[in-house]
Design an enzyme around this catalytic site. Structure first.
Site, mmCIF file in Angstrom:
data_model
loop_
_atom_site.group_PDB
_atom_site.id
_atom_site.type_symbol
_atom_site.label_atom_id
_atom_site.label_comp_id
_atom_site.label_asym_id
_atom_site.label_seq_id
_atom_site.Cartn_x
_atom_site.Cartn_y
_atom_site.Cartn_z
ATOM 1 N N CYS A 118 0.850 -1.178 0.000
ATOM 2 C CA CYS A 118 0.000 0.000 0.000
ATOM 3 C C CYS A 118 0.892 1.236 0.000
ATOM 4 C CB CYS A 118 -0.947 0.093 1.181
ATOM 5 S SG CYS A 118 -2.109 -1.276 1.242
ATOM 6 N N LYS A 145 5.921 -4.626 -4.474
ATOM 7 C CA LYS A 145 7.375 -4.525 -4.381
ATOM 8 C C LYS A 145 7.854 -4.564 -2.938
ATOM 9 C CE LYS A 145 11.426 -3.573 -6.222
ATOM 10 N NZ LYS A 145 12.061 -4.714 -6.904
ATOM 11 N N ARG A 191 4.062 -0.475 -4.719
ATOM 12 C CA ARG A 191 3.728 -0.967 -3.390
ATOM 13 C C ARG A 191 2.406 -1.726 -3.349
ATOM 14 N NH1 ARG A 191 6.845 1.363 0.437
ATOM 15 N NH2 ARG A 191 5.397 0.688 2.027
ATOM 16 N N LYS A 221 12.114 -15.724 -10.603
ATOM 17 C CA LYS A 221 11.889 -14.650 -11.574
ATOM 18 C C LYS A 221 10.833 -15.074 -12.587
ATOM 19 C CE LYS A 221 13.222 -12.116 -10.171
ATOM 20 N NZ LYS A 221 13.866 -11.568 -9.030
ATOM 21 N N HIS A 242 16.057 -38.072 -7.031
ATOM 22 C CA HIS A 242 15.526 -38.565 -5.756
ATOM 23 C C HIS A 242 14.029 -38.285 -5.629
ATOM 24 C CE1 HIS A 242 19.490 -39.703 -4.425
ATOM 25 N NE2 HIS A 242 19.933 -38.512 -4.800
ATOM 26 N N TRP A 270 -2.637 -2.790 -1.740
ATOM 27 C CA TRP A 270 -2.376 -4.232 -1.866
ATOM 28 C C TRP A 270 -3.250 -4.863 -0.790
ATOM 29 C CZ3 TRP A 270 -0.679 -8.425 1.012
ATOM 30 C CH2 TRP A 270 -0.305 -9.564 0.279
ATOM 31 N N ASN A 280 -1.684 2.467 5.553
ATOM 32 C CA ASN A 280 -0.822 1.371 5.092
ATOM 33 C C ASN A 280 -0.412 0.592 6.332
ATOM 34 O OD1 ASN A 280 1.191 -0.276 4.017
ATOM 35 N ND2 ASN A 280 2.719 1.344 4.098
HETATM 36 O O1 M6R Z 1 12.835 -5.631 -0.196
HETATM 37 P P1 M6R Z 1 13.285 -7.044 0.067
HETATM 38 O O2 M6R Z 1 14.565 -7.360 -0.592
HETATM 39 O O3 M6R Z 1 13.326 -7.375 1.531
HETATM 40 O O4 M6R Z 1 12.166 -7.958 -0.565
HETATM 41 C C1 M6R Z 1 12.195 -9.349 -0.420
HETATM 42 C C2 M6R Z 1 11.282 -10.025 -1.409
HETATM 43 O O5 M6R Z 1 9.958 -9.649 -1.201
HETATM 44 C C3 M6R Z 1 11.667 -9.719 -2.862
HETATM 45 O O6 M6R Z 1 12.992 -10.036 -3.112
HETATM 46 C C4 M6R Z 1 10.770 -10.510 -3.828
HETATM 47 O O7 M6R Z 1 11.033 -11.861 -3.712
HETATM 48 C C5 M6R Z 1 10.970 -10.016 -5.259
HETATM 49 N N1 M6R Z 1 9.702 -9.706 -5.844
HETATM 50 C C6 M6R Z 1 11.592 -11.004 -6.163
HETATM 51 O O8 M6R Z 1 11.749 -10.535 -7.453
#
Ligand code: M6R
Length: 602
Positions: free
Chosen positions: A2, A597, A27, A483, A502, A73, A99
């Protein structure tokens, strides 16, 4: 998660709020809303979906000088208009954006709102009604706002408008980010500096549990004990253009392309021209005392930690454990005698990582946050900070922050290893090796058409895919798979190449894409063997190999780099493959579904 933005004292309030919301969409982008007010005249518009949808709703609405906006969000309640912010209290007097998560919203509802029918299901609507409740009991707005905050458990960044005095914004923060921006004869508030950077580069931090009354020309900050706090503004180093896509179609493509520049930037930030470390000596002296390093992170940052473990162990000789923050907070392992914690977090705001840091601080243990965001919560709360110097990363899929995290750990490992007199660290010339990496990254970035073609060939119609590798390649395979799944929605898994047999090899069938990563001389023959095993069962194997370990028919050959630095270059084709897979499926590359993000809820 948010985003909040607000302005007071500027006739361009609508434009300022909408611009800020666009910048904050990283966000969360389930729904968006705006409230504009002046002299008790006001309007509230909300819509599910993106800020672009909201913009259509406010065409022709102008002339207001106070405004708050929100991009959401969803935590409580589906993304629909009733659950979108700003929430207007039933009396029509108070509008609020929030937020965070109010953990005790059901209790507050039962205690104060038995006679109020709420429009939606959000925790945020409850708290604006609680402000209204206290106001109806005769409290002035600041007292009503404060009384509500005293009742609330959880996290919040809040901006409130009182229609009856809309020349003021009431703000508060606890565990969710919020920053004040200072304009000329107007003031701003936002979840981050980027949301306000088109209007000002002067910012004032807000600390947890503080409340603020903001007018066009004044900013009054109160701490938890109701004392006024005086705090100076600082000048932000980011430039408005850093947050633009420029000629790029997506932030992700821009951010992938920026990686060579980031590598060169890190050389300048962390090494002298003679190659000596510029990492603050107090970080090294704290770390040298430790008998075990604990790296904590989530998602891509956790993956960077897995790579960092191998680098730090090799360069320093100190054992390293890597932990998922969401697990570690409630399942702390037995710690060594002198532990040292490294928090990897691009945003510096991730709630899962922060809750571990809170516990580490309670235990009085030393810590370092490696982050891209100066002044972020985890940066402020850890003992030390090292910055990623990657520039703003806007696409939800992390790219340049990942390689920057790895490079910073490498620079840290070398500095610490040298201090420990380790030969391997002393012999590693990082100006030379990182410069080679930057050059190789450029070569790889120039091959976009190759990744475009390979993605069509291997991933065009598939529902699933596997990434396999050993050692550092295994760590990178986890990141390649993350990714791909987060932006293309192809179910993808990273596996230790030797582990498939395995159990997981049962999933391989005719045409299953398997992306094999080979950058390690010692294990390359074994990984090749594992690739043949999956091909024998019908898999379509794409091979990415380091020069010298390549074989005829390999799909991508990476120019040679130092063996410890291979993840930095292996990541590039994997980022592009995910990018093109998303593009070919006509998806929103930068804003994939269900994600945000900055993940500020646990
Ligand atoms: O801001 P941060 O590095 O703590 O965020 C961690 C994860 O939320 C972040 O890396 C997420 O996995 C990404 N969207 C991956 O591309």
């Amino acid at each position: 998660m948010c985003g909040i933005v607000g302005v007071v004292g500027n006739k361009r309030a609508k434009e300022i709020v909408l611009t800020g919301l666009h910048k904050l969409e990283y966000r969360g982008y389930d729904s968006a809303g705006i409230m504009l007010s002046e002299n008790a005249e006001f309007t509230v518009k909300k819509t599910p979906g993106r800020v672009a949808e909201l913009e259509k709703e406010v065409v022709g609405i102008d002339g207001f000088s106070t405004g708050i906006g929100h991009t959401r969000w969803a935590t409580h309640g589906e993304p629909k208009e009733e659950n979108a912010h700003p929430h207007l209290s039933k009396s029509g007097r108070f509008g609020l954006v929030h937020n965070g998560v109010i953990e005790n919203f059901s209790e507050l509802k039962e205690k104060y709102l038995t006679d109020v029918t709420l429009a939606g299901e959000t925790d945020s609507e409850v708290i604006v009604e609680v402000v209204d409740y206290f106001s109806r009991k005769g409290l002035d707005t600041m007292s009503a706002f404060t009384s509500m905050l005293k009742e609330v458990k959880g996290s919040y960044a809040l901006a409130l408008i009182d229609i009856e005095d809309d020349s003021r914004l009431f703000l508060a923060k606890h565990k969710s980010p919020l920053l004040i921006g200072l304009g000329e004869d107007f003031n701003l508030v936002g979840s981050d500096a980027m949301a306000m950077i088109n209007e000002t580069n002067q910012f004032v931090e807000i600390m947890d549990k503080e409340r603020i009354v903001l007018t066009a020309n004044t900013m009054t900050i109160y701490n938890e004990n109701n004392e006024e706090v005086v705090r100076d503004a600082y000048t932000a180093e980011i430039d408005a253009s850093d947050t633009e896509k420029g000629l790029y179609p997506h932030y992700m493509s821009k951010e992938i392309d920026e990686q060579p520049a980031v590598m060169r930037n890190l050389i300048q930030e962390y090494l002298t021209t003679e190659g000596a470390s510029k990492i603050p000596t107090n970080i090294i002296s704290d770390m040298i005392e430790s008998d075990r390093i604990y790296i904590v992170g989530c998602g891509t940052s956790w993956h960077a930690g897995l790579v960092g473990k191998k680098m730090l162990e090799e360069l320093t000789g100190i054992p390293v454990e890597v932990h998922l923050a969401s697990e570690m907070g409630y399942d702390m392992p037995l710690l060594s005698k002198n532990p040292y914690f490294i928090f990897l977090t691009q945003s510096g705001e991730t709630a899962d990582s922060r809750q571990v840091l809170v516990k580490v601080n309670e235990l009085g243990l030393p810590s370092l946050t490696i982050t891209n965001v100066k002044g972020s919560t985890l940066s402020r709360e850890a003992t030390h900070t090292l910055l990623l110097h990657a520039g703003p990363e806007i696409a939800v899929a992390s790219t340049k922050a990942y390689t920057s995290q790895i490079a910073v750990m490498l620079l840290l490992g070398k500095a610490l290893g040298e201090e420990k007199n380790r030969k391997v660290a002393k012999e590693l010339d990082l100006i030379h090796e990182l410069s080679i990496v930057a050059g190789v990254m450029e070569t790889l970035i120039d091959d976009k058409d190759v990744y475009d073609r390979l993605t069509r060939e291997y991933l065009e119609t598939t529902r699933n895919a596997f990434y396999i590798g050993r050692g550092l390649d295994y760590a990178v395979s986890l990141e390649g798979a993350l990714k791909l799944k987060e932006i293309s929605y192809i179910q993808a898994e990273g596996f230790a190449a030797g582990e498939l047999k395995h159990g997981t090899i049962a999933l391989i069938e005719e045409g299953t894409p398997v992306i094999g990563l080979i950058s390690n001389e010692v294990t390359s023959a074994h990984t090749r063997g594992n690739i043949i095993e999956v091909e024998s069962r019908g898999a379509k194997a794409m091979v990415i190999a380091l020069e010298g370990l390549d074989k005829p028919g390999d799909d991508i050959v990476l120019p040679h780099v130092h063996s410890l630095l291979t993840p930095l270059v292996m990541a590039i084709p994997l980022q592009f493959i995910a990018y093109y897979a998303s593009l070919h499926r006509d998806l929103d590359v930068d804003k994939p579904r269900n994600l945000a993000k900055s993940v500020t809820v646990e």
